[in-house]
Design a protein around this motif. Structure first.
Motif, short mmCIF file in Angstrom:
data_model
loop_
_atom_site.label_atom_id
_atom_site.label_comp_id
_atom_site.label_asym_id
_atom_site.label_seq_id
_atom_site.Cartn_x
_atom_site.Cartn_y
_atom_site.Cartn_z
N CYS A 195 0.84 -1.11 -0.32
CA CYS A 195 -0.13 0.02 -0.03
C CYS A 195 0.91 1.37 -0.05
N ASP A 233 1.38 -1.12 -5.01
CA ASP A 233 0.02 -0.62 -4.74
C ASP A 233 -0.87 -1.02 -5.80
N THR A 237 -1.64 0.84 5.52
CA THR A 237 -2.90 0.39 4.83
C THR A 237 -4.09 1.53 5.27
#
Length: 277
Positions: free
Chosen positions: A106, A129, A172
């Motif tokens: 992420c 990502d 996240t």
């Protein structure tokens, strides 16, 4: 700061400050200096000022965000790195050493990965990502320092990394869905929902990261996840349930909370077994 040799008439500066202040910018003077030092022409300055006064995050207007002393390129549609996340980067840097395999899941703009590359030389650095705009941004920021992949969490990573990751960082989304309307307009209206919404309790993506972390971490490797104070204890339980030894670290000034989970075992890069202490 205004670059040396740049001459800005005081009336222009005062006018810009007043314009920003009227739009609700608390640090109008500082923002005016940044806009003036970044704009290349009067027309560009006017466009940037209009965007900022309309509520667009300053970092997106400038095209960069400061993170751990670095200028990180950002773009519309990409999550703006927060100052509190510098603590996540600091803790990850403390666990890494030259030659460590490090993964930033992420990754967004790649701010954490880029900071790690600057802090610890010689890392085997990987980032991923799900969003194509974020991947483009991260590749721009990381350059030759690491590899950036597009995909959903671990599915984006090359299989050769399985069981070899020494430090796994994941910033996240962790805002509960019901709390999204309560976010500041700069985030709520200008950043992708997928980068903010952590599901009903805010832990949905963090559970997915923790559940599979053990199979990607090397023995003695660590997973680090940023979270909120109210979610930290529950997240430690999630880590424990996934076979990791959890602990919580916090930075009071930044209001930052990071849960670290260690895969028990022997680390080949260390002369002794790693422990969570």
């Amino acid at each position: 700061m205004i670059p040396e040799g740049t001459h800005v008439r005081p009336p222009l500066t005062a006018s810009l400050v007043a314009r920003l202040r009227a739009a609700g910018c608390v640090f109008a003077e500082d923002e005016a200096e940044l806009l003036l030092s970044t704009a290349r022409t009067p027309d560009e300055l006017d466009t940037m000022a209009r965007r900022r006064c309309a509520g667009e995050p300053l970092e997106l207007v400038l095209g960069w965000a400061e993170f751990r002393g670095l200028r990180i390129a950002v773009a519309p549609g990409v999550f703006v790195p927060r100052r509190r996340t510098e603590f996540l980067a600091d803790r990850a840097a403390a666990l890494a050493r030259p030659g460590s395999v490090v993964v930033d899941l992420c990754c967004g703009s790649g701010a954490v990965a880029t900071a790690l590359a600057a802090a610890v030389p010689g890392l085997g650095l990987h980032a991923a990502d799900i969003d194509p705009a974020a991947v483009r941004c991260a590749r721009r920021n990381l350059g030759e320092a690491g590899r950036v992949y597009e995909g959903d969490l671990y599915a984006a990573l090359p299989s050769r990394l399985r069981g070899r990751v020494d430090v796994l960082v994941a910033n996240t989304p962790y805002v509960p869905t019901a709390d999204i309307p309560l976010l500041p307009p700069e985030a709520r209206d200008h950043e992708p929902l997928v980068t903010l919404d952590g599901g009903a309790d805010g832990l949905e993506v963090q559970r997915r990261v923790a559940d599979r972390a053990r199979s990607w971490l090397a023995p003695g490797g660590s997973l680090l996840v940023e979270t909120s104070e109210r979610q930290a204890v529950r997240l430690m339980g999630v880590f424990a349930g996934a076979g990791l030894v959890p602990r919580l670290v916090r930075h009071e000034e930044l209001d930052a909370h990071v849960v670290i989970g260690v895969r028990p075992g022997w680390s080949a890069s260390s002369s002794s077994p790693r422990c969570p202490g």
